[in-house]
Design a protein around this motif. Structure first.
Motif, PDB file in Angstrom:
ATOM      1  N   LYS A  68     -32.874  -1.990 -28.073  1.00 55.63           N
ATOM      2  CA  LYS A  68     -33.878  -2.989 -28.445  1.00 55.63           C
ATOM      3  C   LYS A  68     -34.663  -3.532 -27.251  1.00 55.63           C
ATOM      4  CE  LYS A  68     -31.436  -4.641 -32.582  1.00 55.63           C
ATOM      5  NZ  LYS A  68     -30.868  -5.839 -33.260  1.00 55.63           N
TER       6      LYS A  68
ATOM      7  N   GLU B 110     -37.319  -4.456 -24.642  1.00 61.95           N
ATOM      8  CA  GLU B 110     -38.786  -4.468 -24.648  1.00 61.95           C
ATOM      9  C   GLU B 110     -39.352  -4.553 -23.227  1.00 61.95           C
ATOM     10  OE1 GLU B 110     -39.917  -7.728 -27.111  1.00 61.95           O
ATOM     11  OE2 GLU B 110     -39.065  -6.850 -28.946  1.00 61.95           O
TER      12      GLU B 110
ATOM     13  N   SER C 216     -38.433   0.891 -27.996  1.00 61.55           N
ATOM     14  CA  SER C 216     -39.157  -0.366 -28.198  1.00 61.55           C
ATOM     15  C   SER C 216     -39.778  -0.909 -26.916  1.00 61.55           C
ATOM     16  CB  SER C 216     -38.206  -1.425 -28.778  1.00 61.55           C
ATOM     17  OG  SER C 216     -37.720  -1.034 -30.047  1.00 61.55           O
TER      18      SER C 216
END
Length: 309
Positions: free
Chosen positions: A219, A221, A244
């Motif tokens: 996940k 970023e 991501s």
């Protein structure tokens, strides 16, 4: 110090020390951490007690103090580390579990183990330039602080891929990881400040760290890997596992080619910012036995890795 409230013949003097704790906390909340720690905390007993109110310690940030003065070799000694540890333990204790953000440098395993016990709601954890922080305390933080969303362990050379793996598995909401290393290509900027033994301890397992990040932190970023020693294989694993990613900083990654970065960027559909190595890489760093003359020319020179990218 007193305040005079006038307007009548019977002027009344009120001591600031007599203000209720609620009022004092309200005033102290408008001060910086440094102003509270160096000033109000030592005025009197009632101010000291108000300065320890848990509501004042949801965020602990010493970064402005570090940025306000040039780097110093004094920061790297045990006496300074003990002072930082003492302050951090006090803040963790006074916060009564409300501490959500920590921004500090030069602490050690001793204080971080205490943080792990007292700060289960920690969400932002930044501990840069900590030569005596190891996998032991980071593992404790990972198990105790599962709400972590941002982690900065830059210049902490005693933290290994093992900590990254545990953080990834125990903190599923991690969105920001900063794992920058000291400039091992041109260590002259650190000489006289950072101990030589620590400069020489720069982690070598860049590909393994990249692989762990890819498999345990899907996940992410925002990822910073400045001066990582990972190769094209490590970058490829990050591109495959961290779909991501919106921001990727590879400044100083001397083992990467423009081709490998282009291939990785093509896989990361959400990528908005890619910071490239962007510096001159000395030929002496390349392992000539791995490349024939023409292959070296094709992969390194033609792709502008020798120049500003």
């Amino acid at each position: 110090m007193d305040v005079v409230e006038g307007g009548s013949d019977n002027e009344e003097k009120r001591e600031w020390a007599e203000l209720t704790q609620v009022c004092l906390v309200n005033v102290f909340s408008r001060l910086t951490y440094s102003e509270r720690w160096k000033g109000t905390m030592f005025v009197c007993k009632s101010w000291f007690e108000a300065s320890k109110c848990p509501s004042l310690f949801s965020r602990f940030d010493l970064e402005p103090q570090f940025l306000a003065v040039p780097d110093s070799y004094l920061w790297w000694n045990s006496e300074f580390e003990n002072k930082i540890d003492s302050i951090l333990r006090s803040v963790a204790c006074w916060s009564d579990g409300r501490l959500k953000e920590i921004h500090v440098r030069h602490c050690s395993d001793r204080s971080l183990a205490f943080v792990a016990e007292r700060c289960p709601n920690l969400q932002v954890f930044s501990i840069k330039s900590c030569p005596n922080v190891t996998d032991m305390s980071i593992t404790k933080v990972a198990f105790a602080c599962s709400m972590l969303g941002e982690l900065d362990i830059s210049y902490c050379h005693e933290i290994s891929y093992k900590s990254l793996e545990v953080i990834g598995l125990r903190c599923p909401n991690l969105k920001v990881l900063k794992r920058n290393l000291l400039n091992w290509l041109d260590p002259s900027q650190h000489i006289g400040i950072v101990p030589n033994v620590y400069l020489n301890a720069c982690p070598q397992d860049g590909d393994r760290e990249a692989s762990v990040i890819a498999t345990s932190m899907p996940k992410l970023e925002h990822l910073e890997l400045r001066f990582s020693k990972m190769s094209a294989n490590g970058l490829a694993s990050v591109a495959d596992g961290c779909g991501s990613l919106e921001y990727l900083d590879l400044f100083g990654c001397a083992n990467l080619t423009s081709r490998s970065m282009e291939n990785a960027a093509a896989k990361m559909k959400n990528l908005k910012t890619l910071v490239r190595p962007n510096f001159y890489i000395p030929r002496s760093l390349f392992h000539m036995e791995r490349y024939g003359h023409w292959r070296l020319y094709d992969e390194r020179f033609q792709t502008n890795a020798f120049f500003h990218i």
